[in-house]
Design an enzyme around this catalytic site. Structure first.
Site, PDB file in Angstrom:
ATOM      1  N   GLU A   1      44.975  46.872  46.647  1.00 39.11           N
ATOM      2  CA  GLU A   1      44.132  46.746  45.444  1.00 39.11           C
ATOM      3  C   GLU A   1      43.772  45.293  45.229  1.00 39.11           C
ATOM      4  O   GLU A   1      42.621  44.960  44.933  1.00 39.11           O
ATOM      5  CB  GLU A   1      44.872  47.301  44.221  1.00 39.11           C
ATOM      6  CG  GLU A   1      43.996  47.444  42.975  1.00 39.11           C
ATOM      7  CD  GLU A   1      43.970  46.216  42.071  1.00 39.11           C
ATOM      8  OE1 GLU A   1      43.236  46.221  41.088  1.00 39.11           O
ATOM      9  OE2 GLU A   1      44.679  45.219  42.358  1.00 39.11           O
ATOM     10  N   GLU A   2      44.765  44.414  45.368  1.00 33.43           N
ATOM     11  CA  GLU A   2      44.526  42.998  45.059  1.00 33.43           C
ATOM     12  C   GLU A   2      43.451  42.359  45.938  1.00 33.43           C
ATOM     13  O   GLU A   2      42.600  41.630  45.438  1.00 33.43           O
ATOM     14  CB  GLU A   2      45.840  42.208  45.104  1.00 33.43           C
ATOM     15  CG  GLU A   2      46.852  42.613  44.025  1.00 33.43           C
ATOM     16  CD  GLU A   2      46.400  42.293  42.597  1.00 33.43           C
ATOM     17  OE1 GLU A   2      45.300  41.758  42.416  1.00 33.43           O
ATOM     18  OE2 GLU A   2      47.164  42.611  41.657  1.00 33.43           O
TER      19      GLU A   2
ATOM     20  N   ASP B   1      51.993  42.963  37.260  1.00 33.17           N
ATOM     21  CA  ASP B   1      50.823  43.410  38.035  1.00 33.17           C
ATOM     22  C   ASP B   1      51.210  43.621  39.485  1.00 33.17           C
ATOM     23  O   ASP B   1      51.242  42.655  40.257  1.00 33.17           O
ATOM     24  CB  ASP B   1      49.727  42.343  37.920  1.00 33.17           C
ATOM     25  CG  ASP B   1      48.450  42.732  38.658  1.00 33.17           C
ATOM     26  OD1 ASP B   1      48.371  43.862  39.178  1.00 33.17           O
ATOM     27  OD2 ASP B   1      47.535  41.896  38.705  1.00 33.17           O
TER      28      ASP B   1
ATOM     29  N   HIS C   1      49.160  36.782  38.549  1.00 36.78           N
ATOM     30  CA  HIS C   1      48.944  36.448  39.967  1.00 36.78           C
ATOM     31  C   HIS C   1      49.692  35.187  40.434  1.00 36.78           C
ATOM     32  O   HIS C   1      49.274  34.539  41.389  1.00 36.78           O
ATOM     33  CB  HIS C   1      47.454  36.322  40.292  1.00 36.78           C
ATOM     34  CG  HIS C   1      46.737  37.644  40.310  1.00 36.78           C
ATOM     35  ND1 HIS C   1      45.432  37.782  40.704  1.00 36.78           N
ATOM     36  CD2 HIS C   1      47.150  38.896  39.988  1.00 36.78           C
ATOM     37  CE1 HIS C   1      45.071  39.058  40.612  1.00 36.78           C
ATOM     38  NE2 HIS C   1      46.100  39.757  40.172  1.00 36.78           N
TER      39      HIS C   1
HETATM   40 ZN    ZN Z   1      46.772  44.849  39.561  1.00 34.70          ZN
END
Ligand code: ZN
Length: 734
Positions: free
Chosen positions: A405-406, A368, A536
């Site tokens: 984005e995060e 991610d 994450h």
């Molecule tokens: Zn992402």
């Protein structure tokens, strides 16, 4: 970020309607059945197939691996120089592929953590907020630049208070606590991750007057009870921490100080105190081993069985004697956001196909978003090679790599807000990938008009594991996963009825949100999934991908081929391949379902005009589809085709409600939005559905009328498509 969730409540349709759907699908048949490609004149199909095969021969696993090794060479959190370095590297890659590439910069209100303290102060003192363990075999995990675990957009604050365990921190959990006589007011609440977006947990904790919130990853959800933990397996070890933003993206995403407008240097900004998307109570994430220390000191009643997690102790509600001290110091500043926008100019620059993926990460972000980025680069390289060999796109292809984005979909939201008018006039569809690859199971979400289109594209690509098509592997896995769902919840989901691979409703949680929810641009989101417990954390790194996610990078190359096929079809189609009869049918089913729910409160009459509207929409969609079918035999005059395509692509926009949803005007789409109390999962017909949830008859009536009007606008747009197609037919003497 991207968490896909099955939203079962919104996928139910009446069994009778499901039967009708099967019949329609059986009777209809797609262009694929006869060797054609939807949207292509028969005389152009062979050339399109040749072009696609040429493209699909290019994406390469070794190059995807090299891309990912580069992208994960240092932590690259949004708002840091490392994020700028990634953006510059991406820009240079696209320039080397032959794209016009540039960096577009915005200035966002973005915090960095300065101090994060957590300790148990009673009954004994113990320092908590322990970092992730460094792991010998994976030296990346020992890097000094790894950001301490924090929840972005938590305010600064200091609290000392007893603790209450609130399970997942959902509305039902607070109701259960209240009926057990446990009060959370003034307490620190401890919630496990899962079931909803973490920002929703922060909002609910605030609404219940908790003083602070601690979030943790329970092993039962993504740790050892699921399988071997990192570095021996793909699941989260006890020291692993899920970082993440808690900004209220369900109110509006993007920079919190500039809702609805681009966060340029001179933009008019709200005062932070007036920004409705900013959370109010101190919130931080911890690992399971710290959570065990707190949980082990809670007393009070034993929790119900489904609240018990995977730690080796009996969970109690609390509070008891335990007391915890939390101190958070966050450094809020205007910080730069670096989007990469790369264009491959087409014969017509009035029509754009937009592909996107974010590049910022919590730490290394191998899955991610690196797996998506490494993949998208291979798609870009393949398109660039086709262009070098003399091919020219029909429409302009734009590949975007978003920053920020995060923290809250910032890069994509600001760019869409800045260019909304141009994008609404030009973009035919937006194709997103975020977490591109964590395993071998394909999944996709899409606006209903594009569901069959994405299935068709996956029929062209080989699945590395089975040797069959990605479509077949997807269908088999997707239907098996659905049969794991209890029959009571499953009823008659569309995919069950059709026997086709299930395409999810598209909600929020990644960068398509601004395109679809705000600008009304048809969107697709996709990726390959597998066991992935390091979300994450610092362990979402190259070692994880190389050992567990996609050791041979075969699925990276496969995804690049799928995205490339989709891009080429949208780019080259004579008539854009939107399936509006299927869309209208889905809306009929959804409206029927909401009427059934409304009967409980005697409110069904409020929704009857909407059901009539949906039926009329179906007729308009059928007429448009028939008229297009009649002109599908030969290539069209380009000017007439462009007119038809413009009308077709703007049907989605015709649904939009200019004043937005009640209480959250940034969200303009009355058919799909993130749930106010789910955050990630799409709620279909959100205005009506949330009014039904609240048994609010007055709002239901208003939302039902807005829905009826939206259906009528879309029907009028489809009638325009039919008229344009009929005019083109008579001009061609057909
Ligand atoms: Zn992402």
């Amino acid at each position: 970020m991207r968490k896909m969730k099955l939203d079962l409540a919104n996928r139910r349709i009446a069994p009778a309607a499901a039967v009708a759907l099967v019949l329609i699908l059986a009777a209809g048949g797609s262009a694929e059945d006869s060797g054609g490609i939807t949207g292509f004149a028969p005389s152009r199909v062979a050339a399109e197939r040749q072009l696609e095969q040429k493209l699909r021969a290019i994406p390469d696993a070794a190059r995807a691996e090299a891309n990912l090794r580069h992208l994960t060479s240092e932590p690259h959190l949004a708002g840091t120089d490392a994020s700028r370095r990634v953006a510059e590297w991406l820009r240079d890659q696209y320039r080397s592929f032959g794209f016009d590439a540039e960096i577009v910069t915005f200035s966002a209100w973005l915090p960095m953590p300065r101090q994060i303290t957590l300790e148990l102060t009673r009954p004994t003192q113990k320092t908590l907020a322990t970092p992730e363990d460094a792991i010998d075999v994976d030296k990346d995990t020992a890097d000094k630049r790894i950001v301490p675990a924090f929840n972005r957009y938590s305010p600064s604050g200091e609290v000392t208070a007893p603790v209450v365990y609130v399970n997942y921190g959902m509305a039902d959990d607070y109701r259960a606590l209240a009926s057990a006589g446990v009060h959370v007011e003034g307490k620190i609440v401890l919630a496990r991750y899962g079931k909803s977006y973490r920002g929703v947990k922060a909002k609910l904790a605030d609404e219940h007057k908790a003083a602070a919130l601690i979030l943790y990853s329970d092993p039962k959800d993504d740790g050892a009870p699921q399988g071997d933990t990192f570095p021996n397996g793909p699941w989260r070890p006890l020291s692993g921490i899920q970082r993440g933003s808690i900004i209220y993206t369900e109110i509006y995403p993007g920079d919190p100080l500039t809702p609805g407008v681009a966060a340029t240097a001179n933009a008019k900004r709200l005062a932070p105190a007036d920004a409705a998307s900013l959370p109010r109570i101190p919130t931080m994430p911890i690992n399971a081993q710290d959570a065990a220390v707190i949980l082990g000191n809670l007393t009070g009643e034993t929790v119900p069985a489904d609240w018990q997690g995977g730690l080796p102790l009996t969970y109690h509600f609390g509070p008891g004697d335990a007391e915890v001290h939390m101190k958070l110091v966050m450094d809020y500043q205007q910080r730069p956001i670096y989007d990469v926008i790369a264009k491959l100019r087409g014969a017509s620059d009035n029509e754009w196909v937009v592909l996107g993926n974010h590049h910022d990460a919590w730490v290394y972000g191998a899955a991610d978003p690196g797996s998506g980025t490494a993949t998208m680069l291979e798609t870009g390289r393949a398109l660039g090679e086709l262009a070098r060999s003399g091919w020219r796109p029909r429409r302009t292809i734009v590949i975007c790599h978003w920053d920020g984005e995060e923290p809250g979909l910032i890069g994509s939201t600001e760019w869409v807000e800045q260019n909304a008018t141009e994008l609404q006039a030009k973009v035919v569809a937006y194709i997103n990938t975020d977490v591109g690859v964590t395993g071998p199971n394909f999944s996709a979400g899409a606006t209903p008009s594009l569901k069959e289109f994405i299935r068709d594209a996956t029929r062209e690509v080989e699945d590395p594991r089975t040797g069959h098509t990605v479509y077949e592997a997807w269908r088999e896995h997707g239907l098996a996963a659905q049969s794991d769902i209890p029959a009571s919840a499953r009823q008659a989901a569309v995919a069950d009825a059709s026997g086709e691979a299930p395409v999810d409703a598209i909600g929020s949680g990644s960068d398509y949100s601004a395109f679809l929810d705000h600008a009304g641009i048809p969107s697709i989101d996709m990726g390959f999934n597998g066991p992935y417990g390091v979300y994450h954390s610092a362990y979402d790194d190259f070692y994880w991908m190389k050992h567990f996610g996609d050791p041979k990078f075969a699925y990276h190359a496969t995804l690049a081929k799928i995205i490339g096929t989709i891009a080429l079809r949208l780019d080259q189609a004579d008539i854009l391949p939107f399936d509006y009869p299927a869309y209208a049918l889905e809306l009929e089913h959804l409206t029927t379902d909401r009427i059934r729910r409304a009967t409980r409160d005697g409110d069904e009459q409020a929704l009857e005009p909407a059901l009539d509207g949906a039926a009329k929409l179906s007729i308009s969609a059928k007429n448009a589809s028939d008229a297009l079918e009649a002109i599908s035999g030969a290539p069209l005059d380009p000017a007439k085709a462009a007119q038809i395509n413009r009308a077709l692509a703007s049907v989605e926009q015709a649904f939009l409600v200019p004043e937005g949803l009640v209480g959250r005007p940034w969200f303009k789409h009355p058919l799909y939005a993130p749930g106010t109390y789910t955050g990630y999962a799409a709620v279909a017909l959100p205005g009506v559905t949330e009014a039904l949830d609240r048994h609010d008859s007055a709002t239901l009536k208003r939302e039902a009328d807005a829905l009826t009007a939206a259906y009528a606008r879309a029907a009028a747009k489809l009638d325009e498509v039919a008229r344009l197609a009929q005019a083109a037919a008579s001009a061609a003497g057909q």
